[in-house]
Design an enzyme around this catalytic site. Sequence first.
Site, PDB file in Angstrom:
ATOM      1  N   ASP A  28       0.866  -1.178   0.000  1.00  0.00           N
ATOM      2  CA  ASP A  28       0.000   0.000   0.000  1.00  0.00           C
ATOM      3  C   ASP A  28       0.905   1.230   0.000  1.00  0.00           C
ATOM      4  O   ASP A  28       1.704   1.420   0.922  1.00  0.00           O
ATOM      5  CB  ASP A  28      -0.877  -0.014   1.254  1.00  0.00           C
ATOM      6  CG  ASP A  28      -2.157   0.780   1.078  1.00  0.00           C
ATOM      7  OD1 ASP A  28      -2.151   1.746   0.297  1.00  0.00           O
ATOM      8  OD2 ASP A  28      -3.157   0.445   1.745  1.00  0.00           O
ATOM      9  N   ASP A  72      -2.859   4.638  -2.724  1.00  0.00           N
ATOM     10  CA  ASP A  72      -3.826   5.345  -1.892  1.00  0.00           C
ATOM     11  C   ASP A  72      -4.231   6.686  -2.522  1.00  0.00           C
ATOM     12  O   ASP A  72      -3.375   7.416  -3.042  1.00  0.00           O
ATOM     13  CB  ASP A  72      -3.210   5.584  -0.514  1.00  0.00           C
ATOM     14  CG  ASP A  72      -4.183   6.141   0.492  1.00  0.00           C
ATOM     15  OD1 ASP A  72      -5.139   5.428   0.844  1.00  0.00           O
ATOM     16  OD2 ASP A  72      -3.993   7.294   0.927  1.00  0.00           O
ATOM     17  N   GLU A 115      -6.734   3.652  -5.670  1.00  0.00           N
ATOM     18  CA  GLU A 115      -7.926   4.055  -4.930  1.00  0.00           C
ATOM     19  C   GLU A 115      -8.392   5.389  -5.495  1.00  0.00           C
ATOM     20  O   GLU A 115      -7.662   6.374  -5.465  1.00  0.00           O
ATOM     21  CB  GLU A 115      -7.625   4.200  -3.445  1.00  0.00           C
ATOM     22  CG  GLU A 115      -8.858   4.581  -2.637  1.00  0.00           C
ATOM     23  CD  GLU A 115      -8.538   5.046  -1.223  1.00  0.00           C
ATOM     24  OE1 GLU A 115      -9.366   4.829  -0.325  1.00  0.00           O
ATOM     25  OE2 GLU A 115      -7.445   5.641  -1.027  1.00  0.00           O
ATOM     26  N   HIS A 170     -10.283  -1.579   4.832  1.00  0.00           N
ATOM     27  CA  HIS A 170      -9.908  -0.993   6.114  1.00  0.00           C
ATOM     28  C   HIS A 170     -10.645   0.301   6.427  1.00  0.00           C
ATOM     29  O   HIS A 170     -10.582   0.786   7.559  1.00  0.00           O
ATOM     30  CB  HIS A 170      -8.401  -0.726   6.131  1.00  0.00           C
ATOM     31  CG  HIS A 170      -7.976   0.257   5.079  1.00  0.00           C
ATOM     32  ND1 HIS A 170      -7.973  -0.045   3.740  1.00  0.00           N
ATOM     33  CD2 HIS A 170      -7.564   1.548   5.170  1.00  0.00           C
ATOM     34  CE1 HIS A 170      -7.567   1.006   3.054  1.00  0.00           C
ATOM     35  NE2 HIS A 170      -7.315   1.994   3.895  1.00  0.00           N
ATOM     36  N   ASP A 171     -11.345   0.870   5.440  1.00  0.00           N
ATOM     37  CA  ASP A 171     -12.084   2.122   5.634  1.00  0.00           C
ATOM     38  C   ASP A 171     -13.600   1.919   5.703  1.00  0.00           C
ATOM     39  O   ASP A 171     -14.332   2.886   5.935  1.00  0.00           O
ATOM     40  CB  ASP A 171     -11.799   3.093   4.483  1.00  0.00           C
ATOM     41  CG  ASP A 171     -10.415   3.716   4.561  1.00  0.00           C
ATOM     42  OD1 ASP A 171      -9.874   3.820   5.676  1.00  0.00           O
ATOM     43  OD2 ASP A 171      -9.877   4.090   3.500  1.00  0.00           O
TER      44      ASP A 171
END
Length: 561
Positions: free
Chosen positions: A111, A213, A255, A329-330
Amino acid sequence: MKELVNKPKSLSIIERKWWHAATVYQIYPRSFCDSNGDGIGDIPGIIGRLDYLQSLGVTVLWLSPIYKSPMDDNGYDISDYQNIADEFGTLADFDKLVAEARQRGIGILLDLVVNHTSDEHPWFVESRGSRESRLRDFYIWRPPSADGGPPNDLTSSFGGSAWTLDPRTGEYYLHLFSRRQPDLNWKNPEVRSEIYRMMNWWLDRGIAGFRMDVIDLIGKEVDAGITADGPHLHDYLQEMNRETFGERDVLTVGEAWSATPDSALLYSGRDRRELSMVFQFEYVTQSWDETHGKWRPKPVDLVKLKAVLGKWQHALAEDGWNSLFWGNHDLPRAVSRYGDATGYHVESAKMLATVLHLMKGTPFIYQGEEIGMTNVSFTSLNQYKDIETLNMHRLHVEAGLSTEDFIRGANESGRDNARTPMQWSADPHGGFTTGSPWIEVNPNYATLNAASQVSDDRSIWAHYRELVSLRKQHPVIVYGRYQAWLDHHPDVFVYTRTLDDEELLVIANFTPRTITIELPDELHRRGRPLISNYSPVGEVGETLGLGPYEAFALLSSRLAP
């Protein structure tokens, strides 16, 4: 990476890639497995669970950030791109993870956060030293407005202004997230060069690629008020591709909360040289409240959900590629958001997996999803650790919302739902740690854990393992044409996948009720029961009865009488 499926007889014009048939498993390292009892998951803990992941059948592990960081945003604030956070281990540990995973046919996806850094990164420390600093232009600085306030009204995703005044130089710096996450200035070619050098350093260590990200923010034009999809975004990504991973056989996922089907093709279309695919969140945000956003989510509207997922399936049918995911994770836990975590926990978790994994695209499993982990019911603000949740609580209370109402929304949609520790066993703290976990374990670990499922052929875990295996065996799952049916039916999700003479029929009941549906003539068939969360289904006729959250897939030949 090795090819994972037999070559189909005929394909669309999409170029075949190894990651088309892969299944990616996301690990949130802080919450996955703690090897040393300090209450924080680490890289040796991941290594110790590789056999579990190999047994599940996944072929890529996406690790949320493990770089050196003050952890203001749990690692998404990087202070050293080429080092490992002490709590996670060492570079030697990481190299061992890459090697051990490769022996099991698993690649490591890192990531990477290149929209911003930590305010403790040496670049920012030097940049803020003076207006004449040689690295001043590595970040985005602006003088105060005429009234001495922020340069403009841009806001942070974590609440409040996106500008913070630095008293040392009397100027504001931009941060689209926490004030401790200053945004990099991608207009500066030196910044881009340093980032590309760093990316190649990781690629040379043998990783399988990057998850990027908030990549849609790097082309921002702050003076024009543009944050996402800036005019030079795709110029930067094409340059990144040329300078780093373009000639390597790796997976890159961006993302992009702003992505649309059209812009997705700019990122990943066959005539572009950018990324493998993007994460899009249209189906996530459509159920957010117009005023309170995700903190007051609307009930899931299946018709709207199907419409969005179908739109993306068709838009990328012959170009680009879809990412498939319910959670990360969000986001809240999938079974709590889209299924039934209480009355029909097992059935609805399997149903959701069936619907997602049999669509066209690369599926992503978020840690614990494969055992049906659920949202946590915190009762006090002190139990939350997420910076976004804590900041938003302050803003919502200032706007007149009670703490109790805010907690209710946070328990539905807050990011800590996905970050409670992995539930390995019925041992204390779910077997995650022998110490005190950094965040509380969901109390249901005593009955909901991996140890109780891996040896049970009827478990959620076994269902996920079967879906991962089927994707490797059947090209129709990977490359078949998607066609939706019963689009306006409020209770069922029905679609087919077609490749050559094979057709896969997928039917799922999204309700806790037993229902009967009528099917068009085109869907009447006999075939091979491929997977089901109830009894196997080998024939479908004019009417079909479905149990609560029942889902199945039927594989048939289009040439059969």
